[in-house]
Design a protein around this motif. Structure first.
Motif, mmCIF file in Angstrom:
data_model
loop_
_atom_site.group_PDB
_atom_site.id
_atom_site.type_symbol
_atom_site.label_atom_id
_atom_site.label_comp_id
_atom_site.label_asym_id
_atom_site.label_seq_id
_atom_site.Cartn_x
_atom_site.Cartn_y
_atom_site.Cartn_z
ATOM 1 N N THR A 95 0.868 -1.182 0.000
ATOM 2 C CA THR A 95 0.000 0.000 0.000
ATOM 3 C C THR A 95 0.903 1.230 0.000
ATOM 4 O O THR A 95 2.112 1.140 0.229
ATOM 5 C CB THR A 95 -0.933 0.064 1.225
ATOM 6 N N THR A 96 0.307 2.387 -0.247
ATOM 7 C CA THR A 96 1.066 3.633 -0.195
ATOM 8 C C THR A 96 0.178 4.733 0.339
ATOM 9 O O THR A 96 -1.043 4.718 0.157
ATOM 10 C CB THR A 96 1.602 4.009 -1.595
ATOM 11 N N PHE A 97 0.785 5.694 1.042
ATOM 12 C CA PHE A 97 0.069 6.855 1.538
ATOM 13 C C PHE A 97 0.213 7.998 0.538
ATOM 14 O O PHE A 97 1.254 8.175 -0.079
ATOM 15 C CB PHE A 97 0.614 7.303 2.888
ATOM 16 N N ARG A 98 -0.842 8.798 0.421
ATOM 17 C CA ARG A 98 -0.797 9.990 -0.435
ATOM 18 C C ARG A 98 -1.094 11.233 0.420
ATOM 19 O O ARG A 98 -0.292 11.609 1.250
ATOM 20 C CB ARG A 98 -1.783 9.842 -1.595
ATOM 21 N N GLY A 99 -2.268 11.852 0.251
ATOM 22 C CA GLY A 99 -2.541 13.100 0.945
ATOM 23 C C GLY A 99 -2.958 12.913 2.390
ATOM 24 O O GLY A 99 -3.284 11.814 2.837
ATOM 25 N N VAL A 100 -2.964 14.029 3.138
ATOM 26 C CA VAL A 100 -3.377 14.016 4.540
ATOM 27 C C VAL A 100 -4.121 15.305 4.848
ATOM 28 O O VAL A 100 -3.827 16.359 4.278
ATOM 29 C CB VAL A 100 -2.166 13.846 5.479
ATOM 30 N N ALA A 101 -5.116 15.232 5.731
ATOM 31 C CA ALA A 101 -5.872 16.409 6.171
ATOM 32 C C ALA A 101 -6.362 16.168 7.584
ATOM 33 O O ALA A 101 -6.444 15.018 8.047
ATOM 34 C CB ALA A 101 -7.062 16.677 5.240
ATOM 35 N N LEU A 102 -6.692 17.247 8.268
ATOM 36 C CA LEU A 102 -7.339 17.110 9.564
ATOM 37 C C LEU A 102 -8.753 16.592 9.350
ATOM 38 O O LEU A 102 -9.391 16.873 8.331
ATOM 39 C CB LEU A 102 -7.382 18.457 10.286
ATOM 40 N N ALA A 103 -9.248 15.830 10.307
ATOM 41 C CA ALA A 103 -10.598 15.285 10.208
ATOM 42 C C ALA A 103 -11.617 16.414 10.097
ATOM 43 O O ALA A 103 -11.443 17.478 10.710
ATOM 44 C CB ALA A 103 -10.903 14.422 11.419
ATOM 45 N N PRO A 104 -12.655 16.223 9.301
ATOM 46 C CA PRO A 104 -13.678 17.272 9.145
ATOM 47 C C PRO A 104 -14.543 17.398 10.390
ATOM 48 O O PRO A 104 -14.583 16.500 11.239
ATOM 49 C CB PRO A 104 -14.499 16.774 7.954
ATOM 50 N N THR A 105 -15.228 18.529 10.484
ATOM 51 C CA THR A 105 -16.133 18.780 11.598
ATOM 52 C C THR A 105 -17.530 19.028 11.054
ATOM 53 O O THR A 105 -17.704 19.431 9.910
ATOM 54 C CB THR A 105 -15.697 20.012 12.414
ATOM 55 N N ALA A 106 -18.542 18.802 11.888
ATOM 56 C CA ALA A 106 -19.926 19.027 11.474
ATOM 57 C C ALA A 106 -20.390 20.395 11.955
ATOM 58 O O ALA A 106 -19.872 20.949 12.919
ATOM 59 C CB ALA A 106 -20.836 17.946 12.037
ATOM 60 N N THR A 107 -21.404 20.939 11.273
ATOM 61 C CA THR A 107 -21.934 22.240 11.657
ATOM 62 C C THR A 107 -22.455 22.227 13.090
ATOM 63 O O THR A 107 -22.251 23.156 13.841
ATOM 64 C CB THR A 107 -23.063 22.660 10.700
ATOM 65 N N ALA A 108 -23.129 21.169 13.458
ATOM 66 C CA ALA A 108 -23.629 21.012 14.827
ATOM 67 C C ALA A 108 -23.276 19.611 15.287
ATOM 68 O O ALA A 108 -24.133 18.754 15.452
ATOM 69 C CB ALA A 108 -25.133 21.244 14.890
ATOM 70 N N LEU A 109 -21.991 19.377 15.456
ATOM 71 C CA LEU A 109 -21.498 18.040 15.762
ATOM 72 C C LEU A 109 -21.943 17.612 17.142
ATOM 73 O O LEU A 109 -21.718 18.302 18.130
ATOM 74 C CB LEU A 109 -19.974 18.016 15.682
#
Length: 460
Positions: A362-376
Motif C-alpha cells: 500500500t502507499t500513503f498519499r494526501g493528509v488532512a485534519l478530520a472534518p467537523t460538522a456544523t452542529a457536531l
C-alpha cells in the motif's frame, strides 16, 4: 425444444451458482461500504489517503482507494473504502498505484468535508492516468464529517491523458481542481458537463490546491514557478485568472513543492505570515520548508530535513506559538512540532520517525485534519459521561451559553478560528456563559475539554 430454453438455463449449474455467489458478495460489499460511511470522524484526528488493499504489489493500474483515520498518537480509528464500482448517482473513484503526485487530500474551507480526486475506472484499468478524460472521467470525492461519501462529480474535459491530482472546496457545493495539465478548473457538485478553465498562462502543470484566508492557492514546481502561487483574488469563478508566485519563492529550478500550510505567528505582521511547504526531494534538500513573510517578501527560514521520506502531503494546526505539522510520504505518516515562531529556523531540524508506517503493498498519499460538522454531537473520549453539547444563541453577539449534560461548571472551553488559531480559552462558570464580545464576526470552532466540538458563528 432447445430454443425454448433461456440463455441462463443453458449455463452449467455450477456456473449459475458461482454467478449468484458473486452477486451476493457484490451486494455484501456494497452493504459494508454503506455501513462504513455512517461513522463520523473524530475532531482532532488525521485522515490519510491510502492506496491499495495490500493483496498485491502496486502498479500504474487503477487501484482501490481508502481514507484511513488515525488518532494524533498513530492509532488507527477507522478505514473508509471509496467505491470501486458505479452505484449511481455515486461513481467509482480509484487511483493509480504508482502516480505518487496524485490523490492529495484537502479539507473544505468551512471544515465540514474532505475532498480528493481520482478516476472513474474499475480496479485493474491499465495505465489509468493515461486514459482519455472523455471516456474515463476524472472524479471528485466529497466525504462529510459524518462519513457520507459523495462521488457524483465528474470531469470529462480536462486532465486528458494525464493526472488529476487535487481538489478543494469552500463549502462542499463547488470545487476547484488541478492536475498535470489544464490549469485550475471550477465546477459544481454533481457536475456532468463542461468545467470552467479559470487560469490563463503558465504553469499548467499543478500539484496541489487549497483555500486559505479566503484566497485560492496552488503548489507547483515548473514553468518558472517553484512554490506557492495565488490564483486571482478571493475565490474566483470566472475564466481569465492569473497566477501570482508569492514574492520570494524561486523562479529557477530546485525546490520540488507540494502541499502547504499557512499560519499566523507574528502579532506585528498583518494576516498569515508563515507558510510550510512539503518538498519531496531526497536524499538532500527535501522535507518541510518554513517561509516567513518579511517586509512583503517570503524568506526561507530553514527546512525540517527528510533524507529518506519524500514528503508530499502536509497539513497542520496551531496552538499558540506551537505549530504541529502532519505530513505524508509514500511509506509513512509523520508528525513534528515547530515551536520557534516567526522568522526563525524550525525548532526541529530533522523529521522524526514515522508515526504510522504504510502496510505492505500500500502507499500513503494526501493528509488532512478530520472534518467537523456544523452542529457536531458530542464525540466523547472513552470514559467521559457527557452525552450532549448544546450552545445558544447561535449566531451569538456577546454571551454564548454552553450546556452539558453533566453541568457546565469547571469545563474548559476553547474557541479557535478555522485556521486552528486559539482565540479564547476559559473555564466555564456554573451559568455556562462564555463572553465572546471581543471576537470579530465570523465562524469558529468551540471545543469543550478537548473532546467535544461545535461550530459557532459570531454576529456583528
Amino acid at each position: 425444444m432447445i430454443s425454448s430454453f433461456t440463455h441462463a438455463q443453458l449455463l452449467p449449474t455450477w456456473f449459475r451458482r458461482v454467478s449468484l455467489l458473486g452477486a451476493a458478495f457484490s451486494l455484501a460489499s456494497t452493504m459494508a461500504l454503506q455501513a462504513q460511511t455512517v461513522r463520523p470522524f473524530t475532531v482532532g484526528n488525521y485522515v490519510v489517503v491510502r492506496i491499495g488493499d495490500g493483496s498485491a504489489a502496486l502498479s500504474s493500474a487503477a487501484t482501490a482507494t481508502y481514507l484511513a483515520e488515525y488518532s494524533p498518537t498513530g492509532t488507527l480509528v477507522q478505514q473508509v473504502s471509496l467505491p470501486t464500482t458505479d452505484a449511481l448517482p455515486n461513481l467509482a473513484l480509484t487511483a493509480s498505484g504508482s502516480a505518487t503526485s496524485d490523490a492529495n487530500l484537502t479539507r473544505s474551507a468551512d471544515g465540514r468535508y474532505l475532498v480528493l480526486t481520482g478516476y472513474n475506472a474499475p480496479v485493474g484499468t491499465a495505465s489509468v492516468t493515461g486514459t482519455t478524460a472523455a471516456t474515463t472521467n476524472r472524479v471528485i470525492g466529497r466525504i462529510a464529517a459524518d462519513g457520507t461519501i459523495n462521488t457524483t462529480t465528474r470531469i470529462s474535459d480536462a486532465f486528458d491523458a494525464n493526472n488529476i491530482r487535487a481538489a478543494v472546496s469552500a463549502n462542499g457545493s463547488t470545487f476547484y481542481a488541478v492536475g498535470a495539465n489544464g490549469g485550475v478548473r471550477f465546477l459544481p457538485l454533481g457536475n456532468t458537463g463542461p468545467t470552467t478553465a479559470l487560469s490563463t498562462g503558465t504553469p499548467t502543470n499543478l500539484r496541489t490546491i487549497n483555500i486559505v484566508g479566503g484566497n485560492l492557492y496552488v503548489g507547483a514546481s515548473s514553468s518558472n514557478s517553484y512554490g506557492v502561487l495565488q490564483v486571482g483574488s478571493g475565490l474566483p469563478v470566472a475564466a481569465g485568472q492569473a497566477f501570482t508566485l508569492l514574492p520570494g519563492f524561486p523562479v529557477a529550478s530546485g525546490p520540488s513543492s507540494f502541499s502547504f500550510f499557512f499560519t499566523d505567528q507574528s502579532p506585528t505582521v498583518p494576516g498569515l505570515d508563515v507558510v510550510y511547504v512539503a518538498d519531496d526531494r531526497t536524499p538532500t534538500g527535501g522535507g518541510i520548508q518554513k517561509w516567513s513573510l518579511v517586509g512583503g517578501t517570503w524568506t526561507l527560514n530553514g527546512t525540517i530535513a527528510s533524507a529518506t521520506a519524500a514528503l508530499r502531503g502536509l497539513t497542520g494546526k496551531t496552538t499558540g506559538t506551537v505549530v504541529t505539522l502532519v505530513a505524508t510520504g509514500a511509506s509513512g505518516l509523520y508528525s513534528v512540532d515547530d515551536a520557534a515562531g516567526y522568522n526563525v529556523a524550525p525548532s526541529t531540524a530533522t523529521l522524526p520517525a514515522a508515526l504510522v508506517t504504510a502496510p505492505t503493498n500500500t502507499t500513503f498519499r494526501g493528509v488532512a485534519l478530520a472534518p467537523t460538522a456544523t452542529a457536531l454531537a458530542a464525540r466523547s473520549a472513552p470514559g467521559t459521561s457527557e452525552a450532549a453539547l448544546t450552545t445558544f444563541p447561535n449566531p451569538v453577539q456577546q454571551q454564548l451559553t454552553v450546556r452539558l449534560a453533566a453541568g457546565s461548571a469547571g469545563h474548559l472551553a476553547e474557541v479557535r478560528d478555522l485556521l486552528g488559531r486559539l482565540q479564547c480559552k476559559r473555564v466555564l462558570p456554573v451559568s455556562g456563559q462564555l463572553d465572546l464580545t471581543a471576537l470579530p464576526s465570523g465562524t469558529y470552532l468551540l471545543t469543550i475539554d478537548g473532546k467535544m466540538t461545535q461550530r459557532i458563528s459570531k454576529a456583528e
